[in-house]
Design an enzyme around this catalytic site. Sequence first.
Site, mmCIF file in Angstrom:
data_model
loop_
_atom_site.group_PDB
_atom_site.id
_atom_site.type_symbol
_atom_site.label_atom_id
_atom_site.label_comp_id
_atom_site.label_asym_id
_atom_site.label_seq_id
_atom_site.Cartn_x
_atom_site.Cartn_y
_atom_site.Cartn_z
ATOM 1 N N LEU A 117 11.898 -20.030 -4.727
ATOM 2 C CA LEU A 117 10.790 -19.238 -4.178
ATOM 3 C C LEU A 117 9.533 -19.385 -5.036
ATOM 4 C CD1 LEU A 117 9.874 -16.797 -2.255
ATOM 5 C CD2 LEU A 117 10.509 -15.337 -4.167
ATOM 6 N N HIS A 173 2.637 3.370 -9.095
ATOM 7 C CA HIS A 173 2.560 1.921 -9.329
ATOM 8 C C HIS A 173 3.827 1.434 -10.043
ATOM 9 C CE1 HIS A 173 -1.390 1.955 -7.711
ATOM 10 N NE2 HIS A 173 -1.966 2.562 -8.740
ATOM 11 N N ASP A 228 0.831 -1.211 0.000
ATOM 12 C CA ASP A 228 0.000 0.000 0.000
ATOM 13 C C ASP A 228 0.864 1.259 0.000
ATOM 14 O OD1 ASP A 228 -2.328 1.427 -0.019
ATOM 15 O OD2 ASP A 228 -2.730 1.217 2.126
HETATM 16 C C1 FPP Z 1 -1.887 0.116 -3.403
HETATM 17 O O1 FPP Z 1 -1.446 1.439 -3.405
HETATM 18 C C2 FPP Z 1 -1.297 -0.606 -4.515
HETATM 19 C C3 FPP Z 1 -1.991 -1.244 -5.478
HETATM 20 C C4 FPP Z 1 -3.463 -1.313 -5.512
HETATM 21 C C5 FPP Z 1 -1.316 -1.902 -6.591
HETATM 22 C C6 FPP Z 1 -0.015 -2.558 -6.252
HETATM 23 C C7 FPP Z 1 0.550 -3.121 -7.496
HETATM 24 C C8 FPP Z 1 1.849 -3.067 -7.855
HETATM 25 C C9 FPP Z 1 2.910 -2.464 -7.008
HETATM 26 C C10 FPP Z 1 2.264 -3.731 -9.095
HETATM 27 C C11 FPP Z 1 2.453 -5.184 -8.801
HETATM 28 C C12 FPP Z 1 3.112 -5.843 -9.899
HETATM 29 C C13 FPP Z 1 3.416 -7.165 -9.920
HETATM 30 C C14 FPP Z 1 4.162 -7.660 -11.056
HETATM 31 C C15 FPP Z 1 3.048 -8.096 -8.845
HETATM 32 P P1 FPP Z 1 -2.552 2.576 -3.512
HETATM 33 O O2 FPP Z 1 -2.723 2.917 -4.941
HETATM 34 O O3 FPP Z 1 -3.790 2.145 -2.806
HETATM 35 O O4 FPP Z 1 -1.831 3.727 -2.742
HETATM 36 P P2 FPP Z 1 -2.519 4.847 -1.847
HETATM 37 O O5 FPP Z 1 -3.144 4.132 -0.670
HETATM 38 O O6 FPP Z 1 -1.355 5.687 -1.446
HETATM 39 O O7 FPP Z 1 -3.492 5.562 -2.718
#
Ligand code: FPP
Length: 252
Positions: free
Chosen positions: A136, A42, A25
């Site tokens: 892993l 992201h 997050d």
């Molecule tokens: C939450 O941050 C994050 C997500 C909903 C997406 C996480 C995905 C990635 C990091 C990419 C993953 C890739 C692979 C290959 C597994 P948020 O957008 O809710 O952040 P905020 O709470 O600050 O708004």
Amino acid sequence: MESLEEKISLIDKTRVPCHVAMIMDGNGRWAKKRGLARGDGHMEGISTVHRVTKFSSDIGVKYLTLYAFSTENWNRPDDEVATLMYLIGWAIERELPELLANNVRIHLLGDIGRVPAASRERLDYAVSSTAHCTGLQLNICLSYSSRWEITEAARRMAREAAAGKLDPDAITEQTVAGHLATAGMPDPDLLIRTGGEERISNYLLWQIAYSELYFTDVLWPDFTNEEYADALIDYQGRERRYGKTSEQVAAE
Ligand code: FPP
């Protein structure tokens, strides 16, 4: 402050958690702080995925489960959903040679049928290409929520019972666990959530019954190996009692 090497030396390599689950997050806030678009957050978050995967593999974690996209995330603005779906497929394709070189097996958990075809094809290719890997296991939760997973398991058990293949009175906790997306995997020993919120957000509700929970204010793109090492050191300082007393645990 200790260096990464010093922190790693503090980790007992014989007691590394077998299964680490993570709620990634804080990408949006990381981007906002810098005046960037959420998609940039992201994108930066993908670098952290790379880092934690390598670190987990090197330190001897056997299963790493990442919450990449929840069932509820489909309700985000269309352009953010499209960006995330594209980025996840793109990142897996880009990382595939290194995942193979590190003997990492990719596994998907979730309602993958909802994922757009272009990303799904990249993900399916990564799953089949790494199926032989024995290091892993990287579980990517995509279009996943725990209530979805438990509902699916209930449906499958009901169908099996209706077909006479499952005796309702013979259903045990093991039967239920065996119908979840995590069938055959050990439960997470440690769940890490970045980004400052202290909640579970419909993630692995059945599986984390006895997991140690670790919350950090650090935003996901800023989650370094030092932070990960801190979480492992903290985990190793805890006493896991599984409902027993301290004295019983000590006697075992
Ligand atoms: C939450 O941050 C994050 C997500 C909903 C997406 C996480 C995905 C990635 C990091 C990419 C993953 C890739 C692979 C290959 C597994 P948020 O957008 O809710 O952040 P905020 O709470 O600050 O708004």
